[in-house]
Design a protein around this motif. Structure first.
Motif, PDB file in Angstrom:
ATOM      1  N   LYS A 124       0.828  -1.201   0.000  1.00 20.89           N
ATOM      2  CA  LYS A 124       0.000   0.000   0.000  1.00 20.89           C
ATOM      3  C   LYS A 124       0.866   1.255   0.000  1.00 20.89           C
ATOM      4  O   LYS A 124       0.593   2.215  -0.745  1.00 20.89           O
ATOM      5  N   ARG A 126       3.893   1.481  -1.115  1.00 26.58           N
ATOM      6  CA  ARG A 126       4.549   1.568  -2.423  1.00 26.58           C
ATOM      7  C   ARG A 126       3.624   2.232  -3.442  1.00 26.58           C
ATOM      8  O   ARG A 126       4.053   3.091  -4.220  1.00 26.58           O
ATOM      9  N   GLU A 127       2.356   1.871  -3.417  1.00 26.40           N
ATOM     10  CA  GLU A 127       1.382   2.494  -4.319  1.00 26.40           C
ATOM     11  C   GLU A 127       1.265   3.983  -4.042  1.00 26.40           C
ATOM     12  O   GLU A 127       1.200   4.802  -4.971  1.00 26.40           O
ATOM     13  N   ARG A 131       4.382   5.927  -5.294  1.00 28.33           N
ATOM     14  CA  ARG A 131       4.373   6.076  -6.751  1.00 28.33           C
ATOM     15  C   ARG A 131       3.310   7.063  -7.203  1.00 28.33           C
ATOM     16  O   ARG A 131       3.537   7.856  -8.127  1.00 28.33           O
TER      17      ARG A 131
END
Length: 306
Positions: free
Chosen positions: A255, A257-258, A261
């Protein structure tokens, strides 16, 4: 594939292993890169870099890359070469909440940086002295001499207080020490004189290359609050987010990481190794088999080279 660890503590702050020992543990694990990120200090960096340079020099010549004179980074990696990134973990205040900001590629020889950190260290010393006085008023033998344990350069944190409480049989473990004696509602607790988050990022960007919010799930924020924090701090020069950490499970790391990004931020990760203070956390593998690939380091390095 090789792995990295971008969040490590030594005896320069509240770790139990010297910078050389931490570096050797990383070498034993075959790590490609590590960052020494002690609390509000760069005092452990020079020793770790010197140790790594000695190790790299002892390798067969065909696997030793060309390195910069300071031995810290911006070099290609040989099969067994280890890179030590000069780092720091700054304590800061964001909307009344203490958060931590990691700084990478700090200029650890800069006199101005050393002076600014010395002022922060003195403010922490004064706070710790005041906490010691509160303990002594209740008959608990707490002194700066005991907290520093012979290392006058140690950046004392609440973990140091906890160790004495455990050693003296007052508490059975770290959890009890923090819950009963060192938590924010305890009579012995005095807030750390931290700087605002934007000032911490400014300091890192002035004397280093990249600022990352550390372990964002430890501040009691929901994911929406984390995103709001990141957007605000991006305007101050924030470069990235620590996505992988020993306190995260795989869903949480995914989560984060999303989120990183989606907000155009770099990702980082580390074990948050402290040695004896957190015995279930190991260099390079953290808690529960944490693994951070070398590609994460290369993205950070490439950003910092620009």
């Amino acid at each position: 594939m090789r792995f990295i660890d971008m969040h490590l503590h030594t005896t320069a702050s509240d770790g139990s292993c010297s910078p050389s020992e931490v570096c050797q543990l990383a070498i034993d694990k075959g790590l490609a890169a590590i960052a020494i990120t002690d609390h509000d200090t760069i005092d452990g960096v020079s020793e770790a870099i010197s140790y790594a340079k000695h190790h790299n020099a002892s390798l067969p010549s065909e696997v030793v890359p060309n390195t910069k004179e300071n031995g810290s980074a911006f070099s290609s990696s040989g099969d067994r070469h280890i890179t030590v990134v000069p780092g720091i973990e700054m304590s800061a205040i964001y909307h009344g909440v203490e958060i931590h900001i990691l700084g990478f590629y700090m200029d650890y020889t800069d006199p101005e940086l050393i002076s600014r950190l010395a002022a922060i260290k003195q403010a922490r010393y004064d706070r710790n002295e005041a906490m010691c006085a509160r303990f002594r008023a209740d008959g608990i033998d707490m002194t700066m001499e005991r907290l520093q344990h012979g290392n006058l350069d140690t950046v004392v944190t609440r973990a140091h207080f906890a160790r004495i409480l455990i050693a003296d049989g007052i508490c059975r473990d770290m959890n009890q020490a923090f819950k009963k004696y060192l938590g924010k509602k305890s009579k012995y607790y005095i807030p750390t004189p931290d700087i605002p988050a934007d000032e911490a990022i400014e300091l890192i960007n002035t004397y280093g290359k990249a600022a990352f919010v550390a372990h964002p799930l430890l501040y009691g924020f929901g994911y929406k609050q984390i995103e709001e924090m990141l957007e605000e701090l991006k305007t101050c020069g924030l470069a990235g987010l620590e996505v992988y950490h020993s306190s995260n499970n795989s869903y949480e790391s995914g989560k984060l990481r999303e989120i990183a990004r989606a907000h155009g931020l770099l990702i980082s990760g580390g074990s948050d190794f402290h040695g004896a203070a957190k015995p279930d956390i190991s260099v390079g593998s953290g808690r529960g088999g944490l693994r951070i690939t070398e590609a994460v380091f290369h993205d950070i390095k490439n950003y910092c080279q620009k």
